[in-house]
Write an enzyme that holds these catalytic residues in place. Structure first.
Site, PDB file in Angstrom:
ATOM      1  N   ASP A  83       0.849  -1.194   0.000  1.00  0.00           N
ATOM      2  CA  ASP A  83       0.000   0.000   0.000  1.00  0.00           C
ATOM      3  C   ASP A  83       0.880   1.238   0.000  1.00  0.00           C
ATOM      4  O   ASP A  83       1.934   1.263   0.632  1.00  0.00           O
ATOM      5  CB  ASP A  83      -0.863   0.060   1.274  1.00  0.00           C
ATOM      6  CG  ASP A  83      -1.726  -1.166   1.411  1.00  0.00           C
ATOM      7  OD1 ASP A  83      -2.214  -1.655   0.379  1.00  0.00           O
ATOM      8  OD2 ASP A  83      -1.899  -1.635   2.550  1.00  0.00           O
ATOM      9  N   ASP A  89       0.991   8.724   7.575  1.00  0.00           N
ATOM     10  CA  ASP A  89       0.915   7.321   8.032  1.00  0.00           C
ATOM     11  C   ASP A  89       2.124   7.027   8.915  1.00  0.00           C
ATOM     12  O   ASP A  89       2.024   6.445   9.993  1.00  0.00           O
ATOM     13  CB  ASP A  89       1.025   6.351   6.844  1.00  0.00           C
ATOM     14  CG  ASP A  89      -0.275   6.126   6.103  1.00  0.00           C
ATOM     15  OD1 ASP A  89      -1.329   6.152   6.746  1.00  0.00           O
ATOM     16  OD2 ASP A  89      -0.217   5.908   4.885  1.00  0.00           O
ATOM     17  N   GLU A 112      -0.363  -2.074  11.150  1.00  0.00           N
ATOM     18  CA  GLU A 112      -0.576  -2.310   9.721  1.00  0.00           C
ATOM     19  C   GLU A 112       0.628  -1.836   8.908  1.00  0.00           C
ATOM     20  O   GLU A 112       0.893  -2.337   7.827  1.00  0.00           O
ATOM     21  CB  GLU A 112      -1.839  -1.557   9.271  1.00  0.00           C
ATOM     22  CG  GLU A 112      -2.256  -1.912   7.875  1.00  0.00           C
ATOM     23  CD  GLU A 112      -3.427  -1.080   7.385  1.00  0.00           C
ATOM     24  OE1 GLU A 112      -4.521  -1.231   7.942  1.00  0.00           O
ATOM     25  OE2 GLU A 112      -3.241  -0.288   6.451  1.00  0.00           O
ATOM     26  N   GLU A 113       1.363  -0.882   9.439  1.00  0.00           N
ATOM     27  CA  GLU A 113       2.497  -0.305   8.700  1.00  0.00           C
ATOM     28  C   GLU A 113       3.813  -1.050   8.916  1.00  0.00           C
ATOM     29  O   GLU A 113       4.812  -0.695   8.308  1.00  0.00           O
ATOM     30  CB  GLU A 113       2.674   1.174   9.075  1.00  0.00           C
ATOM     31  CG  GLU A 113       1.468   2.051   8.778  1.00  0.00           C
ATOM     32  CD  GLU A 113       1.087   2.097   7.299  1.00  0.00           C
ATOM     33  OE1 GLU A 113       1.961   1.861   6.443  1.00  0.00           O
ATOM     34  OE2 GLU A 113      -0.103   2.340   7.009  1.00  0.00           O
ATOM     35  N   ASP A 135      -4.157   0.236  13.229  1.00  0.00           N
ATOM     36  CA  ASP A 135      -3.958   0.861  11.916  1.00  0.00           C
ATOM     37  C   ASP A 135      -3.802   2.341  12.245  1.00  0.00           C
ATOM     38  O   ASP A 135      -4.764   2.996  12.641  1.00  0.00           O
ATOM     39  CB  ASP A 135      -5.182   0.612  11.033  1.00  0.00           C
ATOM     40  CG  ASP A 135      -5.030   1.269   9.665  1.00  0.00           C
ATOM     41  OD1 ASP A 135      -4.059   2.013   9.464  1.00  0.00           O
ATOM     42  OD2 ASP A 135      -5.900   1.032   8.803  1.00  0.00           O
ATOM     43  N   LEU A 137      -3.348   5.194  10.640  1.00  0.00           N
ATOM     44  CA  LEU A 137      -4.116   6.222   9.924  1.00  0.00           C
ATOM     45  C   LEU A 137      -4.864   5.564   8.770  1.00  0.00           C
ATOM     46  O   LEU A 137      -4.346   5.455   7.660  1.00  0.00           O
ATOM     47  CB  LEU A 137      -3.173   7.317   9.418  1.00  0.00           C
ATOM     48  CG  LEU A 137      -3.739   8.728   9.442  1.00  0.00           C
ATOM     49  CD1 LEU A 137      -4.294   9.111  10.805  1.00  0.00           C
ATOM     50  CD2 LEU A 137      -2.696   9.720   9.020  1.00  0.00           C
ATOM     51  N   ASP A 138      -6.063   5.118   9.086  1.00  0.00           N
ATOM     52  CA  ASP A 138      -6.845   4.423   8.067  1.00  0.00           C
ATOM     53  C   ASP A 138      -7.472   5.419   7.093  1.00  0.00           C
ATOM     54  O   ASP A 138      -7.934   6.484   7.509  1.00  0.00           O
ATOM     55  CB  ASP A 138      -7.951   3.611   8.750  1.00  0.00           C
ATOM     56  CG  ASP A 138      -8.721   2.802   7.751  1.00  0.00           C
ATOM     57  OD1 ASP A 138      -8.109   1.945   7.109  1.00  0.00           O
ATOM     58  OD2 ASP A 138      -9.931   3.057   7.594  1.00  0.00           O
ATOM     59  N   GLU A 294      -8.384  -3.836  11.081  1.00  0.00           N
ATOM     60  CA  GLU A 294      -9.578  -3.082  10.679  1.00  0.00           C
ATOM     61  C   GLU A 294     -10.862  -3.852  10.985  1.00  0.00           C
ATOM     62  O   GLU A 294     -11.743  -3.370  11.705  1.00  0.00           O
ATOM     63  CB  GLU A 294      -9.494  -2.744   9.178  1.00  0.00           C
ATOM     64  CG  GLU A 294      -8.374  -1.749   8.880  1.00  0.00           C
ATOM     65  CD  GLU A 294      -7.876  -1.776   7.434  1.00  0.00           C
ATOM     66  OE1 GLU A 294      -7.954  -2.825   6.774  1.00  0.00           O
ATOM     67  OE2 GLU A 294      -7.369  -0.738   6.972  1.00  0.00           O
TER      68      GLU A 294
END
Ligand code: AHM
Ligand code: MG
Length: 354
Positions: A83, A89, A112-113, A135, A137-138, A294
């Protein structure tokens, strides 16, 4: 500017003994709620407070994003899932990790990162029993155009021995094992919504005092809604049952609302009712959204508010057994009557020969 605290004490009953007519800060609420748990040690309370602090720091940066050099794609460009990674982020990720590491209230983190889990060294030889997933910064592809984004988090009790380092198994737990979950929405106002399995409460950041204040007590999702939320641009790539359901929504004159920032879409659905769908597409055959960062936390919140969340194989999201950290899932989540209606479409049309 109207003070967020004026909205304190909206509908519903509290799961604490806090009166409905005065300002209640997030910290006070968390501390009072701790008494609901017989064996509470204060660790979970500390973790929720850490997340509240990180949220305020991220909020500050998100709010001035157009003024400082923090918009756009980060150096390096992509995270491990492929992504696009925005500068914000990276910033949000670093701030949450920093806040959690400084207090040592959790023993490990998964983001997530980041490709792998991050062990948190004990602070003052305190043993921690929790792991945190988030997560940072979704919906971050929306940042550059001033559309709302959010932070999502989930807290689990570790399975491994508290004397050793955390393991991957501590993170690969079904969503039913979450002890707390929530999100922060950086929107027209900034709101932190969380649950510890005893209802859902929302706290709006009052910028004049720099505190999250109770504004949405005991949130309940409407049984039904008149909006559906899906990236309809992928319509032709959806399975037959999903296309038929979307046709039905259109026939019923349901409104289409899709922000492309899941936290914002779920927040609207929590308040006004509706359904959010992210089915499989050609690009994402297993769905796009991540189960651990998420789908699980938002499913816990929505279920706690009286809603439902399933995947397109009709399995309850919270019962899925994760096999990997960055696993993706399809999802249908929202008002219970609408999720039931979708389920009936899937049962009916997926049985038809192609
Ligand atoms: P992200 O975590 O990389 O920001 O991706 C998740 C986001 C969700 O917030 C949103 O619902 C979805 O991706 C939008 O995807 P699409 O542009 O394919 O509709
Ligand atoms: Mg995301």
């Amino acid at each position: 500017m109207a003070s967020a605290t004026k909205r304190s004490g909206t509908s519903g009953h509290s799961n604490t003994s806090i009166p409905g007519n005065r300002i209640v800060t997030l910290d006070e609420f968390i501390i009072r709620s701790e008494k609901d748990f017989e064996y509470a040690t204060g660790e979970l309370t500390g973790l929720l407070r850490d997340i509240g602090v990180a949220a305020k720091i991220i909020n500050r940066e998100v709010n001035k994003a157009g003024l400082v050099n923090i918009l756009g794609v980060a150096d390096g460009g992509e995270n491990q899932s492929g992504d696009t990674q925005q500068k914000l982020d990276v910033y949000a990720n670093e701030k949450i990790i920093e806040c959690l590491q400084n207090s040592g209230e959790c023993c490990a983190i998964a983001s997530e990162e980041n490709t792998d889990i991050i062990n948190v060294p004990p602070v003052t030889s305190k043993k921690s029993h929790y792991v945190v997933m988030f997560d940072p910064l979704d919906g971050s592809s929306n940042i550059d155009v001033n559309v709302s984004v959010g932070t999502i988090f989930a807290i689990y009790r570790r399975k491994s021995d508290a004397d050793g380092p955390a393991t991957l198994e501590d993170f690969l737990q079904a969503g039913t094992k979450q002890v707390a979950a929530g999100y922060v929405l950086y929107g027209t106002s900034t709101i932190l919504v969380y649950t510890t399995g005893r209802g859902v409460n929302g706290f709006t950041l009052d910028p004049s005092i720099g505190e999250f204040c109770l504004s949405h007590r005991n949130m309940r999702i409407p049984e039904n809604g008149s909006n559906y939320s899906v990236n309809q641009g992928y319509y032709s790539k959806f399975d037959l049952e999903m296309r038929r359901y979307i046709d039905h929504c259109s026939d019923q004159n349901y409104g289409l609302r899709y922000i492309g920032s899941m936290v914002s879409d779920i927040h609207r659905i929590l308040i006004h009712g509706g359904i959010f769908l992210y089915p499989s597409t050609r690009k994402y055959p297993k769905g796009k959204l991540r189960l651990l960062y998420e789908c699980n936390p938002l499913s816990m919140l929505v279920e706690q508010a009286g809603g439902k969340a399933i995947n397109t194989q009709l399995k309850r999201i919270l019962d899925m057994e994760p096999a990997e950290l960055h696993q993706r899932s399809t999802i249908a989540i929202g008002s219970p009557a609408m999720v039931d209606e979708l389920q009936a479409f899937i049962e009916r049309y997926s049985a038809l020969p192609l």
